[in-house]
Design a protein around this motif. Structure first.
Motif, short mmCIF file in Angstrom:
data_model
loop_
_atom_site.label_atom_id
_atom_site.label_comp_id
_atom_site.label_asym_id
_atom_site.label_seq_id
_atom_site.Cartn_x
_atom_site.Cartn_y
_atom_site.Cartn_z
N ALA A 46 0.83 -1.20 0.00
CA ALA A 46 0.00 0.00 0.00
C ALA A 46 0.87 1.26 0.00
O ALA A 46 0.57 2.24 -0.69
CB ALA A 46 -0.93 -0.01 1.22
N GLU A 47 1.97 1.22 0.76
CA GLU A 47 2.87 2.37 0.80
C GLU A 47 3.49 2.61 -0.58
O GLU A 47 3.63 3.75 -1.02
CB GLU A 47 3.96 2.17 1.83
CG GLU A 47 4.92 3.34 1.92
CD GLU A 47 6.06 3.13 2.89
OE1 GLU A 47 6.68 4.14 3.26
OE2 GLU A 47 6.35 1.97 3.24
N ALA A 48 3.85 1.53 -1.28
CA ALA A 48 4.41 1.68 -2.63
C ALA A 48 3.39 2.33 -3.56
O ALA A 48 3.74 3.21 -4.35
CB ALA A 48 4.85 0.32 -3.17
N VAL A 72 6.30 0.71 -7.05
CA VAL A 72 7.51 1.48 -7.37
C VAL A 72 8.66 0.51 -7.25
O VAL A 72 8.94 0.00 -6.17
CB VAL A 72 7.71 2.68 -6.41
CG1 VAL A 72 9.00 3.41 -6.75
CG2 VAL A 72 6.52 3.62 -6.45
N TRP A 73 9.33 0.27 -8.37
CA TRP A 73 10.41 -0.70 -8.42
C TRP A 73 11.69 0.01 -8.84
O TRP A 73 12.01 0.15 -10.02
CB TRP A 73 10.05 -1.84 -9.37
CG TRP A 73 8.77 -2.52 -8.98
CD1 TRP A 73 8.27 -2.64 -7.71
CD2 TRP A 73 7.83 -3.15 -9.84
NE1 TRP A 73 7.08 -3.33 -7.74
CE2 TRP A 73 6.78 -3.65 -9.03
CE3 TRP A 73 7.76 -3.36 -11.22
CZ2 TRP A 73 5.69 -4.32 -9.56
CZ3 TRP A 73 6.68 -4.03 -11.73
CH2 TRP A 73 5.66 -4.51 -10.90
N THR A 97 15.76 -7.78 -16.39
CA THR A 97 15.06 -8.33 -15.24
C THR A 97 15.24 -7.38 -14.07
O THR A 97 16.36 -7.03 -13.71
CB THR A 97 15.62 -9.72 -14.88
OG1 THR A 97 15.46 -10.59 -16.01
CG2 THR A 97 14.91 -10.31 -13.68
N LYS A 98 14.13 -6.97 -13.50
CA LYS A 98 14.16 -6.05 -12.35
C LYS A 98 13.99 -6.88 -11.07
O LYS A 98 13.00 -7.59 -10.91
CB LYS A 98 13.01 -5.04 -12.49
CG LYS A 98 13.08 -3.92 -11.50
CD LYS A 98 14.20 -2.99 -11.83
CE LYS A 98 14.14 -1.70 -11.08
NZ LYS A 98 15.32 -0.90 -11.29
N PRO A 99 14.97 -6.80 -10.16
CA PRO A 99 14.82 -7.55 -8.91
C PRO A 99 13.90 -6.84 -7.92
O PRO A 99 13.69 -5.64 -8.01
CB PRO A 99 16.26 -7.60 -8.38
CG PRO A 99 16.88 -6.35 -8.90
CD PRO A 99 16.23 -6.09 -10.23
N TRP A 100 13.36 -7.61 -7.00
CA TRP A 100 12.61 -7.08 -5.87
C TRP A 100 11.41 -6.22 -6.29
O TRP A 100 11.28 -5.08 -5.89
CB TRP A 100 13.52 -6.31 -4.92
CG TRP A 100 14.71 -7.10 -4.53
CD1 TRP A 100 14.72 -8.27 -3.82
CD2 TRP A 100 16.08 -6.82 -4.85
NE1 TRP A 100 16.00 -8.73 -3.67
CE2 TRP A 100 16.87 -7.85 -4.31
CE3 TRP A 100 16.71 -5.80 -5.56
CZ2 TRP A 100 18.23 -7.89 -4.42
CZ3 TRP A 100 18.08 -5.84 -5.68
CH2 TRP A 100 18.83 -6.88 -5.11
N LEU A 111 6.05 2.18 -11.47
CA LEU A 111 7.12 3.09 -11.84
C LEU A 111 8.41 2.30 -11.69
O LEU A 111 8.69 1.76 -10.61
CB LEU A 111 7.13 4.33 -10.94
CG LEU A 111 5.90 5.22 -11.07
CD1 LEU A 111 5.95 6.36 -10.05
CD2 LEU A 111 5.79 5.78 -12.48
N VAL A 112 9.17 2.22 -12.77
CA VAL A 112 10.35 1.36 -12.83
C VAL A 112 11.56 2.19 -13.24
O VAL A 112 11.48 2.96 -14.21
CB VAL A 112 10.13 0.22 -13.85
CG1 VAL A 112 11.35 -0.66 -13.96
CG2 VAL A 112 8.91 -0.60 -13.49
N THR A 113 12.67 2.02 -12.53
CA THR A 113 13.90 2.68 -12.95
C THR A 113 14.63 1.79 -13.95
O THR A 113 14.56 0.56 -13.87
CB THR A 113 14.84 2.96 -11.75
OG1 THR A 113 15.12 1.73 -11.08
CG2 THR A 113 14.22 3.98 -10.80
N ALA A 114 15.31 2.43 -14.88
CA ALA A 114 16.09 1.71 -15.89
C ALA A 114 17.24 2.60 -16.32
O ALA A 114 17.18 3.83 -16.23
CB ALA A 114 15.22 1.34 -17.09
N ARG A 115 18.32 1.97 -16.80
CA ARG A 115 19.51 2.70 -17.25
C ARG A 115 19.40 3.02 -18.74
O ARG A 115 19.05 2.18 -19.55
CB ARG A 115 20.76 1.85 -17.04
CG ARG A 115 21.08 1.57 -15.61
CD ARG A 115 21.84 2.70 -15.00
NE ARG A 115 21.99 2.46 -13.56
CZ ARG A 115 22.51 3.33 -12.77
NH1 ARG A 115 22.95 4.48 -13.21
NH2 ARG A 115 22.62 3.07 -11.48
#
Length: 138
Positions: A46-48, A72-73, A97-100, A111-115
């Motif tokens: 819920a916080e995410a 939010v990852w 592959t995004k961990p966690w 919302l996903v971070t990526a390089r």
């Protein structure tokens, strides 16, 4: 199960929290704490969602639809790199592959971070229900 609890909180409006920096931070934290008293795992999810809503608001983006549960990852691992290649204007192709990714099996979007190619990180809204997105059991 946490997914059902979080979905109930979302549908009942309990995840409609005051936004950060609006003078009601104590109320925001208190309401999150009340959720954690019911179910700690569900409260983390819920916080995410609440964080994603706040980030979207801060960016001036469209708020989530009422039925959407967001994650939010942003965690990163040297062994699992996610890359982004901008394709058209605001759109990008995300690979890797995004961990966690807590809630990956039942979130609507994240919302996903990526390089990027230049090494900078970007933040991308991902439709988790898209067939190209595959949550892993691990």
């Amino acid at each position: 199960m946490s997914a059902g609890i979080v979905r109930h909180w979302l549908d009942s409006g309990r995840l409609d929290l005051p936004m950060p920096a609006g003078g009601r931070t104590l109320e925001r934290w208190h309401r999150l704490a009340l959720l954690a008293e019911e179910d700690v795992d569900a409260a983390r999810l819920a916080e995410a969602h609440a964080d994603a809503v706040a980030i979207l608001d801060e960016l001036g983006a469209k708020p989530p639809a009422m039925s959407e549960l967001w994650g939010v990852w942003a965690a990163e691992s040297s062994g699992a790199v996610v890359t982004a290649a901008v394709t058209q204007g605001e759109f990008a192709t995300i690979s890797g592959t995004k961990p966690w990714c807590s809630g990956a099996s039942f979130c609507s979007r994240a919302l996903v971070t990526a390089r990027l190619a230049d090494g900078k990180r970007g933040l991308y809204a991902v439709d988790v229900n898209d067939p190209s997105v595959k949550p892993l059991p691990s």
